[in-house]
Write an enzyme that holds these catalytic residues in place. Sequence first.
Site, mmCIF file in Angstrom:
data_model
loop_
_atom_site.group_PDB
_atom_site.id
_atom_site.type_symbol
_atom_site.label_atom_id
_atom_site.label_comp_id
_atom_site.label_asym_id
_atom_site.label_seq_id
_atom_site.Cartn_x
_atom_site.Cartn_y
_atom_site.Cartn_z
ATOM 1 N N GLU A 200 1.838 71.447 12.879
ATOM 2 C CA GLU A 200 0.900 70.466 12.316
ATOM 3 C C GLU A 200 -0.013 71.177 11.318
ATOM 4 O O GLU A 200 -0.577 72.228 11.626
ATOM 5 C CB GLU A 200 0.083 69.814 13.455
ATOM 6 N N VAL A 234 3.856 74.517 5.984
ATOM 7 C CA VAL A 234 5.287 74.782 5.818
ATOM 8 C C VAL A 234 5.551 75.054 4.337
ATOM 9 O O VAL A 234 5.135 74.282 3.477
ATOM 10 C CB VAL A 234 6.122 73.573 6.303
ATOM 11 N N ARG A 264 5.199 57.777 6.159
ATOM 12 C CA ARG A 264 6.162 56.848 5.575
ATOM 13 C C ARG A 264 5.709 56.393 4.189
ATOM 14 O O ARG A 264 4.526 56.419 3.878
ATOM 15 C CB ARG A 264 6.351 55.643 6.505
ATOM 16 N N HIS A 437 -7.329 46.516 42.992
ATOM 17 C CA HIS A 437 -7.250 47.871 43.536
ATOM 18 C C HIS A 437 -5.996 48.015 44.388
ATOM 19 O O HIS A 437 -5.682 47.094 45.145
ATOM 20 C CB HIS A 437 -8.485 48.142 44.403
HETATM 21 C C1 LIG Z 1 10.357 56.153 14.725
HETATM 22 C C2 LIG Z 1 9.392 55.010 14.650
HETATM 23 C C3 LIG Z 1 8.835 54.522 15.796
HETATM 24 C C4 LIG Z 1 7.931 53.469 15.742
HETATM 25 N N1 LIG Z 1 7.384 53.022 16.905
HETATM 26 C C5 LIG Z 1 6.477 52.024 16.853
HETATM 27 C C6 LIG Z 1 5.905 51.537 18.061
HETATM 28 O O1 LIG Z 1 6.230 51.984 19.170
HETATM 29 N N2 LIG Z 1 4.987 50.536 17.968
HETATM 30 C C7 LIG Z 1 4.610 50.010 16.756
HETATM 31 O O2 LIG Z 1 3.759 49.124 16.743
HETATM 32 N N3 LIG Z 1 5.154 50.452 15.607
HETATM 33 C C8 LIG Z 1 6.070 51.440 15.624
HETATM 34 N N4 LIG Z 1 6.652 51.863 14.463
HETATM 35 C C9 LIG Z 1 6.245 51.222 13.187
HETATM 36 C C10 LIG Z 1 6.972 49.877 12.974
HETATM 37 O O3 LIG Z 1 8.353 50.071 13.021
HETATM 38 C C11 LIG Z 1 6.566 49.291 11.625
HETATM 39 O O4 LIG Z 1 5.167 49.236 11.539
HETATM 40 C C12 LIG Z 1 7.123 47.885 11.436
HETATM 41 O O5 LIG Z 1 8.515 47.913 11.474
HETATM 42 C C13 LIG Z 1 6.635 47.299 10.113
HETATM 43 O O6 LIG Z 1 7.199 46.044 9.911
HETATM 44 P P1 LIG Z 1 7.442 45.487 8.417
HETATM 45 O O7 LIG Z 1 8.001 44.118 8.597
HETATM 46 O O8 LIG Z 1 6.250 45.691 7.606
HETATM 47 O O9 LIG Z 1 8.557 46.459 7.804
HETATM 48 P P2 LIG Z 1 10.038 46.764 8.250
HETATM 49 O O10 LIG Z 1 10.197 46.677 9.707
HETATM 50 O O11 LIG Z 1 10.410 48.030 7.570
HETATM 51 O O12 LIG Z 1 10.871 45.548 7.655
HETATM 52 C C14 LIG Z 1 11.054 45.360 6.291
HETATM 53 C C15 LIG Z 1 12.342 44.595 6.095
HETATM 54 O O13 LIG Z 1 12.447 44.238 4.750
HETATM 55 C C16 LIG Z 1 13.784 44.399 4.319
HETATM 56 N N5 LIG Z 1 13.755 44.586 2.860
HETATM 57 C C17 LIG Z 1 13.150 45.586 2.171
HETATM 58 N N6 LIG Z 1 13.294 45.391 0.851
HETATM 59 C C18 LIG Z 1 14.003 44.231 0.706
HETATM 60 C C19 LIG Z 1 14.474 43.498 -0.402
HETATM 61 N N7 LIG Z 1 14.221 43.899 -1.662
HETATM 62 N N8 LIG Z 1 15.177 42.372 -0.175
HETATM 63 C C20 LIG Z 1 15.423 41.935 1.083
HETATM 64 N N9 LIG Z 1 14.990 42.587 2.174
HETATM 65 C C21 LIG Z 1 14.300 43.719 1.993
HETATM 66 C C22 LIG Z 1 14.265 45.615 5.083
HETATM 67 O O14 LIG Z 1 15.688 45.635 5.164
HETATM 68 C C23 LIG Z 1 13.587 45.410 6.424
HETATM 69 O O15 LIG Z 1 14.394 44.686 7.317
HETATM 70 C C24 LIG Z 1 7.590 52.892 14.488
HETATM 71 C C25 LIG Z 1 8.179 53.366 13.319
HETATM 72 C C26 LIG Z 1 9.079 54.406 13.394
HETATM 73 C C27 LIG Z 1 9.711 54.893 12.118
#
Ligand SMILES: Cc1cc2nc3c(=O)[nH]c(=O)nc-3n(C[C@H](O)[C@H](O)[C@H](O)COP(=O)(O)OP(=O)(O)OC[C@H]3O[C@@H](n4cnc5c(N)ncnc54)[C@H](O)[C@@H]3O)c2cc1C
Length: 458
Positions: A200, A234, A264, A437
């Site tokens: 980190e 790093v 991200r 409890h």
């Molecule tokens: C490893 C990991 C673990 C995580 N764990 C958690 C957790 O435990 N709890 C939590 O709250 N959050 C967690 N997150 C975060 C969570 O996944 C995201 O905050 C959430 O998915 C955001 O939702 P979103 O709809 O904004 O984006 P996304 O889920 O990324 O969805 C966006 C969608 O838009 C589509 N898209 C993009 N561009 C286009 C386009 N031009 N045309 C058509 N479709 C398109 C994509 O295909 C996708 O399906 C985690 C993330 C990661 C990477």
Amino acid sequence: MAAVDFDVAILGGGMGGYPAAIRASQLGLKVALVEADKLGGTCLHVGCIPTKALLESSELYHRVAARGPEFGINADKVQYDYARIAARRDAIVSQLHKGVQYLMKKNKIEVVEGRGKIRDRNTIDVGGKQVKAKNLIVATGSTVKSLPGLEFDGQFIISSDNATLATNVPESICIIGAGAVGVEFSTLYSQLGVKVTLLEALDRLVPLEDEEISKEMLSQFKKAGIDCRLGVKVKSAKKARDGVSVETDQGEVWARQLLVAVGRAPRSKDVGLEQVGVQTHPNGFVTVDEWMRTSAEGIHAIGDVVGGYLLAHVAAHEGMTAIEDIAGQRVAPMEQELVTRCTYSHPQIASVGLTEKQARDKGLEVKVGRFPFTALGRAIIHGETGGFVKIVADGKTGRMLGTHIVGPQATELIAEPALTQLFQGDAWELGRNIHPHPTLSEAVMEAALAVDGHAIHI
Ligand SMILES: Cc1cc2nc3c(=O)[nH]c(=O)nc-3n(C[C@H](O)[C@H](O)[C@H](O)COP(=O)(O)OP(=O)(O)OC[C@H]3O[C@@H](n4cnc5c(N)ncnc54)[C@H](O)[C@@H]3O)c2cc1C
């Protein structure tokens, strides 16, 4: 305005987009949802759900293999089969994916498959087709990002997508980044007996959390045998000796794989934002107000693409806020201070509101109540006595300002203090609530009472 087919068209069917589509339908709006890949997005396919399924298996294995005898269970030959762990992960994702598809049909949402690009403020181009709507919502999410010179190859230098979808685990791994994703994967691997080195750049683990939480995490991660190196820069990484050699300002780290978990990037390019005048921050996240309105009339944006807390429940809530604004049925604006933040590491972390330092930096007079799990019957029964609940309250009024939990089921416990904060409640009111409890929730009650020095069990 040209003729339109829909009241709302949503670009992206992840945790922001698809719940927003459902709420739109509930409010009587005609809605189209454009999705380039799979409904459910990052959260369902490479985020929240598959990673928590993996952690459930690793936790169970570790508990029985390492601690069985302590609970009176002989566990000499306990083994794990990662291929089956991965198969269970995939089955869970598939079940939930079918559920989302069903919900689209049930709510009469027009799902348009394909990559969409905004043409004008009422039109999204999807392949040769045009989806026309009165209002547009951008919900395109985010993607993994790396550091300069550390390109993902999917084999030696991997992203969280690669790690989540893998069908085996390496003997050793180096993880860059001790945010939520980094510490969750550290937990997964270390519970399965993989040698983990966690690097980190800042001087503490989970740097966005309260400082006391970071200290407790470090102590518990060290006890778990995770090699945590803080304040490390790093410099580069290259393939070497059937693994990766990572060069840092504190020497070389070698491991079979390198997982880069440094945050991200928004998916805000190539979606047509520029041509309709949607402004973005210099880092690419879309600029929005508290009703999720972008700078372009009639276009909202929600979820990871707008930045802030990149969490699934935040994306979903922002979707509700945007739809209610569009429907003229505003309930409440998006308030970042009410967002619950959860990390499913071992120990778990959960928080809401201000850290103690943030509250003091705002010039507030602050009272703090703490309660350690070591003094709680249910935690002792669980065999999980590390960690604590910390409540930060206004020194003058007692109003809840923030809650920080590290320890067993922290992610389940945070909902109650978050509700108290939503209702603008005081710590003594939370402490006054009669808790069952023996439960872990009593730690929340005791920490609330501790704000005024009234905790019973310490
Ligand atoms: C490893 C990991 C673990 C995580 N764990 C958690 C957790 O435990 N709890 C939590 O709250 N959050 C967690 N997150 C975060 C969570 O996944 C995201 O905050 C959430 O998915 C955001 O939702 P979103 O709809 O904004 O984006 P996304 O889920 O990324 O969805 C966006 C969608 O838009 C589509 N898209 C993009 N561009 C286009 C386009 N031009 N045309 C058509 N479709 C398109 C994509 O295909 C996708 O399906 C985690 C993330 C990661 C990477």
